[in-house]
Design a protein around this motif. Sequence first.
Motif, short mmCIF file in Angstrom:
data_model
loop_
_atom_site.label_atom_id
_atom_site.label_comp_id
_atom_site.label_asym_id
_atom_site.label_seq_id
_atom_site.Cartn_x
_atom_site.Cartn_y
_atom_site.Cartn_z
N HIS A 164 0.86 -1.19 0.00
CA HIS A 164 0.00 0.00 0.00
C HIS A 164 0.89 1.24 0.00
CE1 HIS A 164 -3.75 -2.19 0.50
NE2 HIS A 164 -3.11 -2.98 1.35
N VAL A 165 0.76 2.06 -1.03
CA VAL A 165 1.62 3.23 -1.24
C VAL A 165 0.86 4.49 -0.84
CG1 VAL A 165 3.02 4.51 -2.90
CG2 VAL A 165 2.72 2.03 -3.16
N THR A 166 1.51 5.32 -0.02
CA THR A 166 0.94 6.62 0.37
C THR A 166 1.88 7.72 -0.11
OG1 THR A 166 -0.05 5.63 2.34
CG2 THR A 166 0.13 8.04 2.28
N LEU A 167 1.33 8.72 -0.80
CA LEU A 167 2.13 9.84 -1.29
C LEU A 167 1.90 11.07 -0.41
CD1 LEU A 167 1.42 9.50 -5.14
CD2 LEU A 167 3.36 8.57 -3.85
N ASP A 168 2.99 11.74 -0.01
CA ASP A 168 2.85 12.97 0.76
C ASP A 168 2.71 14.17 -0.18
OD1 ASP A 168 5.40 13.62 -0.16
OD2 ASP A 168 6.40 13.16 1.73
N GLU A 169 2.73 15.36 0.39
CA GLU A 169 2.51 16.57 -0.42
C GLU A 169 3.57 16.77 -1.49
OE1 GLU A 169 2.09 19.89 2.16
OE2 GLU A 169 0.18 19.23 3.00
N SER A 170 4.78 16.26 -1.24
CA SER A 170 5.86 16.40 -2.22
C SER A 170 5.90 15.24 -3.20
CB SER A 170 7.21 16.52 -1.51
OG SER A 170 7.53 15.28 -0.87
N LYS A 171 4.88 14.35 -3.11
CA LYS A 171 4.76 13.17 -3.98
C LYS A 171 5.77 12.08 -3.64
CE LYS A 171 1.55 15.15 -6.54
NZ LYS A 171 0.16 14.69 -6.58
N ALA A 216 6.93 8.78 -1.55
CA ALA A 216 6.11 7.63 -1.18
C ALA A 216 6.56 7.00 0.13
CB ALA A 216 6.16 6.58 -2.28
N THR A 217 5.58 6.51 0.90
CA THR A 217 5.85 5.60 2.00
C THR A 217 5.08 4.32 1.72
OG1 THR A 217 4.05 6.59 3.29
CG2 THR A 217 6.28 7.38 3.72
N TYR A 218 5.53 3.20 2.32
CA TYR A 218 5.04 1.90 1.90
C TYR A 218 4.62 1.04 3.10
CZ TYR A 218 7.82 3.33 -2.16
OH TYR A 218 8.36 4.03 -3.21
N GLU A 219 3.48 0.37 2.96
CA GLU A 219 3.08 -0.68 3.89
C GLU A 219 3.19 -2.00 3.12
OE1 GLU A 219 -0.81 -2.45 6.29
OE2 GLU A 219 -1.00 -0.62 5.10
N ILE A 220 4.18 -2.81 3.50
CA ILE A 220 4.54 -4.00 2.74
C ILE A 220 3.98 -5.23 3.47
CG2 ILE A 220 6.43 -5.28 1.69
CD1 ILE A 220 8.14 -2.68 2.07
N LEU A 221 2.97 -5.87 2.89
CA LEU A 221 2.29 -6.96 3.58
C LEU A 221 3.19 -8.20 3.69
CD1 LEU A 221 -1.35 -6.73 2.16
CD2 LEU A 221 -0.27 -5.45 4.03
N TYR A 222 3.08 -8.87 4.86
CA TYR A 222 3.87 -10.06 5.15
C TYR A 222 2.98 -11.10 5.82
CZ TYR A 222 7.38 -13.16 7.14
OH TYR A 222 8.13 -14.27 7.47
N PRO A 223 3.15 -12.39 5.49
CA PRO A 223 4.06 -12.94 4.48
C PRO A 223 3.43 -12.88 3.09
CG PRO A 223 2.92 -14.72 5.58
CD PRO A 223 2.45 -13.45 6.24
N SER A 224 4.29 -12.80 2.09
CA SER A 224 3.87 -12.82 0.69
C SER A 224 4.64 -13.91 -0.05
CB SER A 224 4.15 -11.46 0.04
OG SER A 224 3.41 -10.43 0.67
N ALA A 225 4.17 -14.24 -1.23
CA ALA A 225 4.81 -15.33 -1.98
C ALA A 225 6.29 -15.06 -2.22
CB ALA A 225 4.07 -15.53 -3.31
N TRP A 226 6.66 -13.78 -2.46
CA TRP A 226 8.07 -13.48 -2.74
C TRP A 226 8.97 -13.62 -1.51
CZ3 TRP A 226 10.02 -9.43 0.04
CH2 TRP A 226 9.13 -8.43 0.48
#
Length: 298
Positions: A84-91, A93-103
């Motif tokens: 899940h990617v969130t963009l701030d005012e300067s565009k 990004a911060t990331y919520e990386i789900l675990y566990p995933s296939a990779w």
Amino acid sequence: MSNKLLKAVAFGEVLYDIFGNEKKIGGAPLNVALRMKALGAETNMISCVGNDENGDSIITEITNLGLQTDTILKSDDFPTGLVHVTLDESKSATYEILYPSAWDKIVLNEEARDLVVNSDVLIYGSLVCRDEVSRQALEELLNTHTYKVFDVNLRKPHYSYELLLELMQFANFIKFNDEELTEISAALDSPYTSLEENMNFICSLTNATAICVTRGKDGALLLWDKHLYENKGYTVKVEDTVGAGDSFLGALVTSLLTDKEPQEALNFACATGALVAGSSGANPEISTIDIQNLIHKN
């Protein structure tokens, strides 16, 4: 390597970046591989997706972009990765990386092993080592004689400095952003404050002969063959920063390993990264003409 096709393999995460109600393929190693493919390299990806709808659609998208997918396996036990990617005012990004995933659960088959042994370059990052299964697979590949490019790509809390130092020891080429270089150098007791000094400090601790450091809108530094090269950046209207550093790295590695002059390669890579930041998502279509036009415009 200029007289033959560059053969590259990327190892690590393949996933969907989720922007609100929209999803786009991503994962730093995949982004690097796709940019290298777009620039003419023969590229393959070693990863794992879920045996689910997202996994099927990722394989279809990657195949349509011309990337080999024979070594992207499917897991019945773990879902396709989502971020899940969130963009701030300067565009940015911060990331919520789900675990566990296939990779997180990449295992090697003989095809993957042979692919790396017969390639010119292996690209890998630190995030894929957050799970022991994928980490062990990567460690096996790092013991091959292929030229190795380490994309540091820090994502808290998924790293330790001990792990990073170990991964750097295998690399011929290491890519940081400026914040990553500063953080890691301090953690390793560097007495220095400047980027250039810390680039040389990292070289002194590892076997790396090349280091690049991105600086966002201010371009990048490249230490190559004991010479320092600099690009001060190209001006674009930023859409989002997702994947800009990955495309920068793909363009830089492709250029350097096909014998472009280091300054020319750095300029080309910085322009590529800038154009990605000026577009939506990690893998926009960008032509070589667009890249050259931005260089000449500046």
